[in-house]
Design a protein around this motif. Structure first.
Motif, PDB file in Angstrom:
ATOM      1  N   ASP A  76     -14.750   4.158  27.541  1.00 44.45           N
ATOM      2  CA  ASP A  76     -15.584   3.420  26.601  1.00 44.45           C
ATOM      3  C   ASP A  76     -16.912   4.081  26.269  1.00 44.45           C
ATOM      4  O   ASP A  76     -17.708   3.531  25.498  1.00 44.45           O
ATOM      5  N   ARG A  82     -11.009   1.552  30.370  1.00 46.48           N
ATOM      6  CA  ARG A  82     -10.586   0.196  30.042  1.00 46.48           C
ATOM      7  C   ARG A  82      -9.084   0.170  29.780  1.00 46.48           C
ATOM      8  O   ARG A  82      -8.575   0.966  28.982  1.00 46.48           O
ATOM      9  N   PRO A 274     -10.442  -6.865  28.851  1.00 47.40           N
ATOM     10  CA  PRO A 274     -10.129  -5.589  29.500  1.00 47.40           C
ATOM     11  C   PRO A 274     -10.237  -5.619  31.014  1.00 47.40           C
ATOM     12  O   PRO A 274     -11.042  -6.350  31.599  1.00 47.40           O
ATOM     13  N   ILE A 276     -11.615  -3.288  33.625  1.00 39.14           N
ATOM     14  CA  ILE A 276     -12.623  -2.231  33.512  1.00 39.14           C
ATOM     15  C   ILE A 276     -12.755  -1.500  34.841  1.00 39.14           C
ATOM     16  O   ILE A 276     -13.054  -2.115  35.866  1.00 39.14           O
TER      17      ILE A 276
END
Length: 342
Positions: A76, A82, A274, A276
């Protein structure tokens, strides 16, 4: 004061975004591999990883199609990877990647630790039905023909349906049933974590201790589960742990595990939250006596009628990287007093 507050605010913001540096080794551990996911925005993971794609090919009942699409798996630009599940009802795409390397292993008589810092999808209740994020490992022998679960599977972190609970499990032996009670496995869990798994980053870790012949599970530095070699047969333990591993990150939708806790996905399941991952790291720590290398306190390794790579001790077969033979007593590797305490 203003500058101090500003600095604190910036630090807190970066922490919330998951921009923590990979920790150096501590307490005798050395960092041997890591990925901090520092690539640019909307970029694929590095060449250290490979995609595992397909629909209905994983044997778990999950329904999503795992893809190599940047919408499902991407860095990201803020120091995170993600994994994103997209879809509705019974139609979903998502992401699953695994390390190219499959040689992450405990040194002889020592310890391997595998750790990751991550925040689980920020959905709970009906919106989370069917979500199944996981951080786990499979034995390298799976890639060379050994079947599951004999190859060994260590689930470092699993979570389902957005509940505030982490699960850690060893899978081994044969399925169904066997030493590891497959397909359930030998698992433990920790509930009611604060802040919740869905609202903050947490650190998940296992330690595979080849000296003590035990696997330990941790969240945020606190141990909550362990499985010792004594829980299974020596041959099962050896087949499940005495080799390298590769690491897997994935976000499944549906399947047997979510079904056991209410099921999903449903028409209420929210798309796009998401999983993460800030970093993944591997550490090793040498045994107290250095590499045991099959040392048996001067008695050597006697193969006897055992197969290739195994030694004989009092009629039992064993792996010299996991055990040592003192006289006719089979002892944990590195425990040179074991056979002398009678």
């Amino acid at each position: 004061m203003t500058r101090t507050l500003l600095a604190a605010t910036i630090f807190a913001t970066f922490a919330a975004l998951g921009q923590a540096a990979v920790p150096a080794g501590a307490n005798g551990f050395s960092l041997v591999w890591s990925d901090d996911f520092t690539g640019g925005s909307n970029t694929a993971p590095s060449s250290a990883w490979q995609y595992d794609t397909g629909t209905g090919v994983f044997g778990t009942g999950e329904i999503e199609t795992m893809t190599n699409n940047i919408k499902n798996v991407y860095q990201d630009g803020n120091g995170n990877l993600r994994l994103v599940a997209l879809g509705s009802g019974q139609s979903w795409t998502s992401g699953r990647i695994e390390t190219v390397r499959s040689d992450f292993a405990a040194p002889a008589g020592g310890i391997m630790a595998v750790e990751g810092r991550m925040q689980l999808p920020a959905v709970t209740g009906a919106a989370a039905a069917g979500y199944w994020p996981a951080f786990w490992m499979l034995g390298s022998t799976l890639r060379t023909g050994t079947s599951w679960p004999a190859c060994g599977e260590i689930d470092i972190m699993e979570n389902i349906n957005g509940i505030n609970e982490v699960f850690g499990t060893l899978h081994c032996g044969t399925s169904p049933g066997g030493d590891c009670n497959e397909s359930t496995g030998l698992g433990g869990n920790k509930q009611n974590i604060s802040p919740s798994l869905q609202s903050a980053f947490h650190t998940y870790r296992i330690e595979l201790d080849a000296g003590a012949n035990i696997i330990r599970w941790y969240i945020d530095g606190t141990q909550y589960w362990s499985v010792a070699s004594s829980a299974v047969s020596a041959s099962t333990w050896n087949a499940a742990t005495n080799h390298g591993f590769f690491i897997i990150l994935d976000l499944a939708m549906g399947g047997g595990f979510p079904a056991a806790f209410g099921g999903g996905p449903t028409s209420s399941t929210q798309s796009g939250s998401p999983f993460i991952i800030d970093y993944v790291a591997v550490y090793t720590k040498a045994g107290s006596g250095g590499s045991t290398g099959g040392s048996t306190g001067g008695s050597g390794c006697t193969q006897g009628s055992c197969g290739s790579g195994l030694c004989s001790c009092g009629g039992a077969c064993y792996s010299a990287s996991q055990y040592t033979c003192i006289g006719t007593t089979l002892c944990p590797a590195g425990d040179q007093l074991c056979g002398k305490l009678a």
